[in-house]
Write a protein that holds these residues in place. Structure first.
Motif, mmCIF file in Angstrom:
data_model
loop_
_atom_site.group_PDB
_atom_site.id
_atom_site.type_symbol
_atom_site.label_atom_id
_atom_site.label_comp_id
_atom_site.label_asym_id
_atom_site.label_seq_id
_atom_site.Cartn_x
_atom_site.Cartn_y
_atom_site.Cartn_z
ATOM 1 N N ALA A 105 -22.757 27.377 14.442
ATOM 2 C CA ALA A 105 -23.883 27.268 15.636
ATOM 3 C C ALA A 105 -24.288 28.807 15.745
ATOM 4 O O ALA A 105 -25.618 28.909 16.130
ATOM 5 N N GLN A 106 -23.578 29.749 15.649
ATOM 6 C CA GLN A 106 -24.092 31.337 15.725
ATOM 7 C C GLN A 106 -25.353 31.511 14.900
ATOM 8 O O GLN A 106 -26.271 31.859 15.375
ATOM 9 N N ARG A 107 -25.112 31.255 13.551
ATOM 10 C CA ARG A 107 -26.116 31.464 12.738
ATOM 11 C C ARG A 107 -27.504 30.801 12.925
ATOM 12 O O ARG A 107 -28.337 31.108 12.408
ATOM 13 N N ASN A 108 -27.238 29.519 13.366
ATOM 14 C CA ASN A 108 -28.618 28.897 13.669
ATOM 15 C C ASN A 108 -28.875 28.793 14.947
ATOM 16 O O ASN A 108 -29.858 27.883 15.387
ATOM 17 N N ASP A 109 -28.683 29.829 15.883
ATOM 18 C CA ASP A 109 -29.187 30.067 17.241
ATOM 19 C C ASP A 109 -29.002 28.734 18.243
ATOM 20 O O ASP A 109 -29.954 28.238 18.768
ATOM 21 N N LEU A 110 -27.811 27.855 18.014
ATOM 22 C CA LEU A 110 -27.455 27.088 18.713
ATOM 23 C C LEU A 110 -26.654 27.384 19.914
ATOM 24 O O LEU A 110 -25.521 27.912 19.591
ATOM 25 N N ALA A 111 -26.923 26.950 20.909
ATOM 26 C CA ALA A 111 -26.173 27.608 22.251
ATOM 27 C C ALA A 111 -24.785 26.995 22.449
ATOM 28 O O ALA A 111 -24.245 27.400 23.323
ATOM 29 N N ARG A 112 -24.518 25.759 21.845
ATOM 30 C CA ARG A 112 -23.301 25.066 22.262
ATOM 31 C C ARG A 112 -22.917 24.187 21.333
ATOM 32 O O ARG A 112 -23.793 23.826 20.559
ATOM 33 N N VAL A 113 -21.571 24.106 21.321
ATOM 34 C CA VAL A 113 -20.988 22.943 20.390
ATOM 35 C C VAL A 113 -20.319 21.996 21.062
ATOM 36 O O VAL A 113 -19.708 22.158 22.104
ATOM 37 N N ALA A 114 -20.839 20.585 20.634
ATOM 38 C CA ALA A 114 -20.534 19.485 21.355
ATOM 39 C C ALA A 114 -19.702 18.601 20.730
ATOM 40 O O ALA A 114 -19.827 18.343 19.422
ATOM 41 N N VAL A 115 -18.762 17.726 21.442
ATOM 42 C CA VAL A 115 -18.101 16.654 20.954
ATOM 43 C C VAL A 115 -17.809 15.342 21.742
ATOM 44 O O VAL A 115 -17.976 15.739 23.175
ATOM 45 N N LEU A 116 -17.640 14.260 21.300
ATOM 46 C CA LEU A 116 -17.534 13.216 22.055
ATOM 47 C C LEU A 116 -15.871 12.867 21.897
ATOM 48 O O LEU A 116 -15.508 12.251 20.794
ATOM 49 N N ALA A 117 -15.389 12.710 23.078
ATOM 50 C CA ALA A 117 -13.892 12.345 22.957
ATOM 51 C C ALA A 117 -13.668 10.913 23.617
ATOM 52 O O ALA A 117 -14.544 10.639 24.675
ATOM 53 N N ARG A 118 -12.816 10.178 23.125
ATOM 54 C CA ARG A 118 -12.713 9.057 24.035
ATOM 55 C C ARG A 118 -11.892 9.127 25.183
ATOM 56 O O ARG A 118 -10.709 10.006 25.214
ATOM 57 N N GLU A 119 -11.919 8.701 26.189
ATOM 58 C CA GLU A 119 -11.405 8.666 27.600
ATOM 59 C C GLU A 119 -9.903 8.316 27.401
ATOM 60 O O GLU A 119 -9.086 8.988 28.278
ATOM 61 N N GLU A 120 -9.622 7.397 26.604
ATOM 62 C CA GLU A 120 -8.209 6.827 26.430
ATOM 63 C C GLU A 120 -7.295 7.618 25.664
ATOM 64 O O GLU A 120 -6.244 7.234 25.349
ATOM 65 N N LEU A 121 -7.791 8.870 25.212
ATOM 66 C CA LEU A 121 -7.183 9.549 24.486
ATOM 67 C C LEU A 121 -6.777 10.984 25.320
ATOM 68 O O LEU A 121 -7.422 11.829 24.673
ATOM 69 N N PRO A 122 -5.869 11.116 26.279
ATOM 70 C CA PRO A 122 -5.485 12.355 26.835
ATOM 71 C C PRO A 122 -5.169 13.431 25.706
ATOM 72 O O PRO A 122 -5.414 14.684 26.079
ATOM 73 N N ALA A 123 -4.513 13.269 24.763
ATOM 74 C CA ALA A 123 -3.861 14.329 23.961
ATOM 75 C C ALA A 123 -5.201 14.934 23.070
ATOM 76 O O ALA A 123 -5.165 16.138 23.162
ATOM 77 N N THR A 124 -6.211 14.037 23.006
ATOM 78 C CA THR A 124 -7.307 14.796 22.208
ATOM 79 C C THR A 124 -8.238 15.486 23.205
ATOM 80 O O THR A 124 -8.764 16.480 22.939
ATOM 81 N N ILE A 125 -8.305 15.028 24.548
ATOM 82 C CA ILE A 125 -9.025 15.715 25.509
ATOM 83 C C ILE A 125 -8.397 17.033 25.512
ATOM 84 O O ILE A 125 -9.053 18.191 25.660
ATOM 85 N N GLY A 126 -7.102 17.090 25.757
ATOM 86 C CA GLY A 126 -6.388 18.113 25.984
ATOM 87 C C GLY A 126 -6.437 19.224 24.758
ATOM 88 O O GLY A 126 -6.528 20.525 24.919
ATOM 89 N N PHE A 127 -6.516 18.618 23.445
ATOM 90 C CA PHE A 127 -6.577 19.574 22.498
ATOM 91 C C PHE A 127 -8.198 20.291 22.680
ATOM 92 O O PHE A 127 -8.307 21.476 22.437
ATOM 93 N N TRP A 128 -9.120 19.594 22.990
ATOM 94 C CA TRP A 128 -10.654 20.283 22.969
ATOM 95 C C TRP A 128 -10.606 21.153 24.058
ATOM 96 O O TRP A 128 -11.273 22.065 24.077
ATOM 97 N N LYS A 129 -10.049 20.811 25.149
ATOM 98 C CA LYS A 129 -9.999 21.885 26.310
ATOM 99 C C LYS A 129 -9.198 23.214 25.935
ATOM 100 O O LYS A 129 -9.797 24.119 26.031
#
Length: 314
Positions: A105-129
């Motif tokens: 993202a840095q090399r390509n001047d992209l200001a943010r990195v985004a992911v879509l996480a499932r609401e039902e997976l709190p452990a996955t959401i916790g990982f991304w946080k």
């Protein structure tokens, strides 16, 4: 375990598919079910065709993968089909993949990195946080999370440092806190001088080392600049005791040596690290450039875009 992350294209579709299937089969059943398990070698190859992906190998064996999906119109890089095989989870593979994606993202001047996480997976959401991603939007059953991309620029001279800082000023809002890090003489006060010029505040900005803090009122109704040197402070409590003659919610606050102290002021600092680009033995004819890294941190930045500034001298 030796982990190597490499950029891959459609030719690696079979290896990426194997990782995706192994990773997503290991997750709890979902309703509606994930469509990742319906991927084929052909569909993964099609996903990899535009921008490729990243494949992590541990001792030569594929253990992690992600498909890169840049959206320049959004200024974002989406991470698709991110997965780690079960027996390699918890070994730092995911962190390495995320780090390489941020570099892309840095090399390509992209200001943010985004992911879509499932609401039902709190452990996955916790990982991304834990990786620095913040919740942005819910479109059930998905939660969009974003990590703002740090960016770097090499600054040749002190005047260029002031120009860079002045160009950051228009992106700031009252209540923002900037945390400046760098060794003695790195250019923290020089940066703050340029910021003061960009904000159009009263009085010349100098190092607050001997007085700990200075307040520069804004001109024409603009926000004040509060300049704090936390080098001699014992912690956040002493920062509170300064009794600054300014409402920090209405000011722009710059804290030099602020790590471990300024966190009491905000959960969303703008972190700025200034480092010498050359070793002292390599400096010639007064040429002593700096590398400046600017990183927005926390939820206060997810609803705005900090311009990735590329000055004329960069």
């Amino acid at each position: 375990m030796s982990v190597v992350v490499e950029a891959v294209g459609p030719a690696a579709a079979a290896e990426v598919l194997a990782v995706v299937h192994a990773a997503f089969r290991d997750r709890p059943p979902l309703d509606p079910p994930t469509d990742a398990l319906a991927e084929t070698e052909e569909s993964i190859a099609a996903r990899l065709e535009p921008a490729g992906g990243l494949l992590a190998r541990a001792d030569g064996r594929p253990v992690g993968a992600v498909v890169l999906d840049p959206k320049p119109d959004e200024g974002a890089l989406y991470l698709r089909r991110f997965g780690i095989v079960p027996d390699a989870q918890g070994m730092g593979v995911a962190r390495k993949l995320v780090r390489e994606a941020v570099h892309y993202a840095q090399r390509n001047d992209l200001a943010r990195v985004a992911v879509l996480a499932r609401e039902e997976l709190p452990a996955t959401i916790g990982f991304w946080k834990g990786m620095g991603f913040c919740e942005v939007e819910v479109t059930s059953p998905y939660l969009r999370m974003e990590h703002l991309t740090p960016w770097q620029v090499t600054v040749p001279t002190a005047d260029d440092m002031r120009t860079l800082a002045a160009s950051v000023a228009p992106a700031l809002r009252p209540g923002d806190v900037l945390v400046l890090a760098g060794e003695l003489g790195a250019g923290k006060t020089t940066f703050t001088q340029g910021l003061g010029e960009g904000l159009q505040v009263r009085g010349g900005v100098t190092s607050p080392t001997f007085v700990i803090s200075r307040v520069h009122p804004g001109l024409d109704g603009g926000p004040a600049l509060v300049h704090v040197d936390a080098y001699r402070l014992g912690g956040a409590a002493e920062l509170d005791d300064l009794d600054l003659d300014a409402d920090l919610d209405e000011a722009i606050t710059v804290v030099e040596w602020g790590h471990g102290v300024a966190e009491a002021l905000t959960d969303s600092p703008l972190e700025i690290r200034i480092e010498r680009a050359l070793a002292a033995t390599d400096v010639e004819d007064g040429d002593d450039p700096r590398v400046v890294t600017i990183e927005p941190v926390g939820p206060g930045w997810v609803d705005r875009t900090l311009p990735i500034i590329r000055p004329d001298y960069a």
